[in-house]
Design a protein around this motif. Structure first.
Motif, short mmCIF file in Angstrom:
data_model
loop_
_atom_site.label_atom_id
_atom_site.label_comp_id
_atom_site.label_asym_id
_atom_site.label_seq_id
_atom_site.Cartn_x
_atom_site.Cartn_y
_atom_site.Cartn_z
N SER A 142 0.82 -1.21 0.00
CA SER A 142 0.00 0.00 0.00
C SER A 142 0.86 1.26 0.00
O SER A 142 0.60 2.21 -0.77
N GLN A 143 1.87 1.28 0.85
CA GLN A 143 2.74 2.46 0.93
C GLN A 143 3.55 2.63 -0.36
O GLN A 143 3.74 3.76 -0.83
N ALA A 144 4.03 1.54 -0.92
CA ALA A 144 4.77 1.62 -2.18
C ALA A 144 3.86 2.12 -3.30
O ALA A 144 4.29 2.91 -4.16
N ASN A 145 2.60 1.67 -3.30
CA ASN A 145 1.65 2.13 -4.32
C ASN A 145 1.46 3.65 -4.26
O ASN A 145 1.34 4.31 -5.30
N LEU A 146 1.41 4.20 -3.06
CA LEU A 146 1.27 5.66 -2.92
C LEU A 146 2.46 6.37 -3.54
O LEU A 146 2.31 7.36 -4.26
N VAL A 147 3.66 5.88 -3.25
CA VAL A 147 4.87 6.49 -3.82
C VAL A 147 4.82 6.43 -5.35
O VAL A 147 5.06 7.43 -6.04
N LEU A 148 4.50 5.27 -5.88
CA LEU A 148 4.51 5.09 -7.33
C LEU A 148 3.42 5.89 -8.02
O LEU A 148 3.56 6.30 -9.18
N ASP A 149 2.33 6.16 -7.31
CA ASP A 149 1.21 6.92 -7.88
C ASP A 149 1.42 8.43 -7.78
O ASP A 149 1.06 9.17 -8.71
N LYS A 150 1.99 8.89 -6.67
CA LYS A 150 2.04 10.33 -6.39
C LYS A 150 3.36 11.00 -6.77
O LYS A 150 3.35 12.17 -7.16
N VAL A 151 4.45 10.31 -6.66
CA VAL A 151 5.75 10.95 -6.88
C VAL A 151 5.97 11.41 -8.32
O VAL A 151 6.56 12.48 -8.55
N PRO A 152 5.51 10.68 -9.35
CA PRO A 152 5.75 11.14 -10.72
C PRO A 152 5.27 12.56 -11.00
O PRO A 152 5.85 13.26 -11.84
N GLN A 161 16.76 11.90 -9.42
CA GLN A 161 16.33 11.63 -8.04
C GLN A 161 14.96 10.96 -8.03
O GLN A 161 14.73 9.99 -7.30
N LYS A 162 14.05 11.48 -8.84
CA LYS A 162 12.71 10.91 -8.92
C LYS A 162 12.77 9.44 -9.36
O LYS A 162 12.08 8.57 -8.80
N LYS A 163 13.60 9.17 -10.34
CA LYS A 163 13.73 7.82 -10.87
C LYS A 163 14.26 6.87 -9.80
O LYS A 163 13.80 5.73 -9.67
N ARG A 164 15.21 7.34 -9.01
CA ARG A 164 15.75 6.50 -7.94
C ARG A 164 14.71 6.21 -6.86
O ARG A 164 14.61 5.09 -6.36
N VAL A 165 13.93 7.22 -6.49
CA VAL A 165 12.87 7.03 -5.50
C VAL A 165 11.87 5.99 -6.00
O VAL A 165 11.47 5.06 -5.27
N LEU A 166 11.45 6.13 -7.24
CA LEU A 166 10.50 5.18 -7.81
C LEU A 166 11.10 3.78 -7.90
O LEU A 166 10.41 2.78 -7.66
N GLY A 167 12.38 3.71 -8.24
CA GLY A 167 13.04 2.41 -8.32
C GLY A 167 13.03 1.69 -6.99
O GLY A 167 12.80 0.47 -6.92
N GLN A 168 13.27 2.42 -5.92
CA GLN A 168 13.23 1.82 -4.59
C GLN A 168 11.83 1.32 -4.25
O GLN A 168 11.66 0.23 -3.69
N ALA A 169 10.83 2.10 -4.61
CA ALA A 169 9.44 1.68 -4.34
C ALA A 169 9.07 0.45 -5.15
O ALA A 169 8.39 -0.46 -4.64
N TYR A 170 9.51 0.39 -6.42
CA TYR A 170 9.25 -0.80 -7.23
C TYR A 170 9.89 -2.03 -6.58
O TYR A 170 9.27 -3.11 -6.52
N PHE A 171 11.13 -1.89 -6.13
CA PHE A 171 11.81 -3.02 -5.49
C PHE A 171 11.04 -3.49 -4.25
O PHE A 171 10.80 -4.69 -4.07
N LEU A 172 10.66 -2.54 -3.40
CA LEU A 172 10.01 -2.90 -2.14
C LEU A 172 8.64 -3.53 -2.37
O LEU A 172 8.22 -4.44 -1.64
N ARG A 173 7.93 -3.06 -3.40
CA ARG A 173 6.66 -3.70 -3.72
C ARG A 173 6.89 -5.12 -4.21
O ARG A 173 6.17 -6.05 -3.81
#
Length: 541
Positions: A142-152, A161-173
């Motif tokens: 759920s938390q990773a989904n929020l990052v992937l939905d809102k950060v872009p 930086q944005k790409k790295r943040v999203l990459g971490q969220a993809y990994f954790l999901r």
């Protein structure tokens, strides 16, 4: 102003009259403290006051607006991943779900009924550990989904930086879904933030094939996110992504998907990418020379430790205390351990003669320690797990401990990557030199003599690698998943491997059954969401 109602026990609201105009204020449940508020404006100014929006009241819409919000959001996903170490009632932790059922550990206390049921292989959908894992993995998702939905949409923000943040969220999901699909098989796929008004608020279960497809897609996105090869801050690195991909492909090659050779090759190739980088950069990724360094607090997030859950006593201390002996004074706390996860004597004795991993306080076990951490040496009378013992925090001979257990929890070690490569490559034919060398590195550190490569065929090398996985990766929440994907279990008495179904766990003298290949869906989830039915085979609804 007149307060007409104040009802918190059931309806959780109060109603206030302002000159014959009513305002109903909903109260937040589970308030941990007492909040006071004052009404500063009365009469005609009251409506304006009530209509104003508090700029400090953050919502998903107002929060994701600056780069700092993106970093904070992904940090919260890491924090939620620590559910693995959270408590599960008296003398129990969530991680024990994946240890009690392996048969390699037992308990000295038997005070937690849920943990006892795990050891006895009689757990069900009400077992606390099972419920906690379901809630834990889906909170990470759920938390990773929020990052992937809102950060872009955050602008301005540096694209790298944005790409790295999203990459971490993809990994954790992907990391969370990988646990989910191995624990329960078919599970709901949720990839967008949800509210009670969402059309898919009660999602059905997706097939294992679909879940693995999402996992690989997420890891592929993370791999392309510009992450550094290693990251000493503890954030996801490129090495972590590639290693996780190798481990996922290895799982897909085995049961239940049984993808076979194609995915053994994918696993071998991805693991080899990490090994190739490590061989060229041995100061960045490598095996630690000694086993003590594996659980040395000052060596977190480096070399052998490719991915770890982060712990600091100021926020959350290391969660492996239930491995301490039952009321034996091995730490600064004196006689205080629970002993609810300790090695079975059979597993401890299954190590080869001379294996350094079984040597007292030099390997992964200890049979003696210093009174209260820094006093006189005394014998424990049995082996205990040293792999997660923090010498810095607890003390050693003549040296008092810091009393702050900041040791991280390893999720992926380079040792696992080496053994993943050795196993996967061997499944493509007879063992090659590269696979043999990866396998031999594990044994060399244990100070064991390894037979020449020519003495192995595919079958004997396969079982030799499996044995090393059991002895090297024990008590890291890995062994159970090996049992499930291989449909095989190490037999400590014969030194061979039994079929999963029918194997007798030494910890309980109970046989593993077909139903144990999956855990039950938590009963409360089945009641809340009928689309999750039917329950996994062999368990009551």
């Amino acid at each position: 102003m007149k307060i007409n109602e104040y009802r918190l026990a059931d309806d959780r609201f109060l109603t206030i009259n302002f000159k014959n105009k009513q305002m109903k204020i909903n109260m937040i449940k589970n308030i941990s403290g007492l909040f006071l508020f004052g009404l500063l404006l009365l009469g005609s100014g009251c409506k304006k006051f009530l209509d104003e929006k508090d700029p400090s009241n953050l919502t998903p819409e107002s929060f994701y607006t600056i780069p700092e919000h993106a970093e904070a959001a992904v940090a919260s996903v890491y924090a939620d991943a620590r559910f693995v170490g959270d408590g599960a009632g008296i003398f129990a932790s969530n991680w024990q779900l994946l240890e009690a059922v392996t048969g390699t550990s037992t308990t000295e206390t038997a005070q937690n009924s849920d943990l006892n049921n795990l050891y006895g292989l009689i757990y069900d959908g009400n077992t606390g550990h099972v419920v906690n894992w379901w809630n834990g993995v889906y909170k990470v998702i759920s938390q990773a989904n929020l990052v992937l939905d809102k950060v872009p949409a955050i602008t301005p923000m540096d694209e790298a930086q944005k790409k790295r943040v999203l990459g971490q969220a993809y990994f954790l999901r992907a990391w969370a879904y990988f646990y989910a699909v191995r624990l329960w098989g078919d599970v709901p796929i949720i990839t967008k933030p949800q509210t009670a008004l969402s059309e898919d608020f009660f999602p059905p279960r997706a097939s294992k094939e679909e879940v693995y497809k999402l996992i690989i897609a997420d890891l592929t996105a993370a791999e392309a996110a510009g992450l550094p090869w290693m990251d000493k801050t503890g954030r996801v690195s490129l090495a972590a992504v590639k290693s996780e991909m190798a481990i996922v492909y290895l799982a897909m090659a085995g049961q239940p998907l049984n993808k076979g050779a194609s995915h053994y090759k994918l696993a071998a190739d991805k693991a080899n990418e990490v090994i190739t980088y490590a061989n060229s950069n041995p100061t960045i990724i490598n095996l630690f020379p000694t086993y003590g360094e594996v659980h040395q607090e000052s060596l977190k997030n480096e070399k052998e430790h490719i991915f770890m859950l982060q712990y600091n006593a100021l926020v959350a201390g290391n969660p492996m205390d239930n491995m301490y002996p039952n009321f034996k004074p091995v730490t600064f706390n004196g006689a205080s351990g629970t002993g609810s996860t300790v090695p079975t004597s059979q597993f401890y004795k299954s190590y080869e003669t001379g294996d350094l991993r079984a040597k007292d306080r030099e390997g992964y076990f200890y049979t003696s320690y210093f009174t209260n951490g820094d006093g006189a040496l005394f014998q424990l009378g049995a082996p205990y797990i040293f792999k997660h013992f923090n010498v810095t925090a607890n003390g050693t001979s003549g040296v008092k401990g810091s009393r702050n257990n900041n040791l991280n929890l390893p999720m992926i070690r380079f040792a696992e990557v080496l053994l993943t490569y050795a196993e996967a490559q061997n499944e493509l034919g007879a063992p090659k030199t590269e696979a043999y060398n990866a396998f031999k590195r594990i044994r060399d550190r244990a100070q064991l003599v390894t037979p020449a490569i020519g003495t192995y065929n595919q079958s004997t090398f396969r079982e030799a690698v499996w044995r090393e996985r059991w002895h090297e990766l024990c008590y890291e929440q890995i062994t159970w998943f090996d049992m499930v994907r291989l449909r095989k279990v190490y037999n400590e008495t014969t030194n061979g491997f039994d079929n999963f179904v029918g194997h007798i766990n030494k910890s309980s003298n109970q046989p593993l059954q077909e139903k144990h290949l999956l855990f039950p869906i938590p009963r409360a989830e089945l009641q809340n969401n009928p689309k999750l039915t039917p329950q996994n085979p062999g368990y009551p609804n």
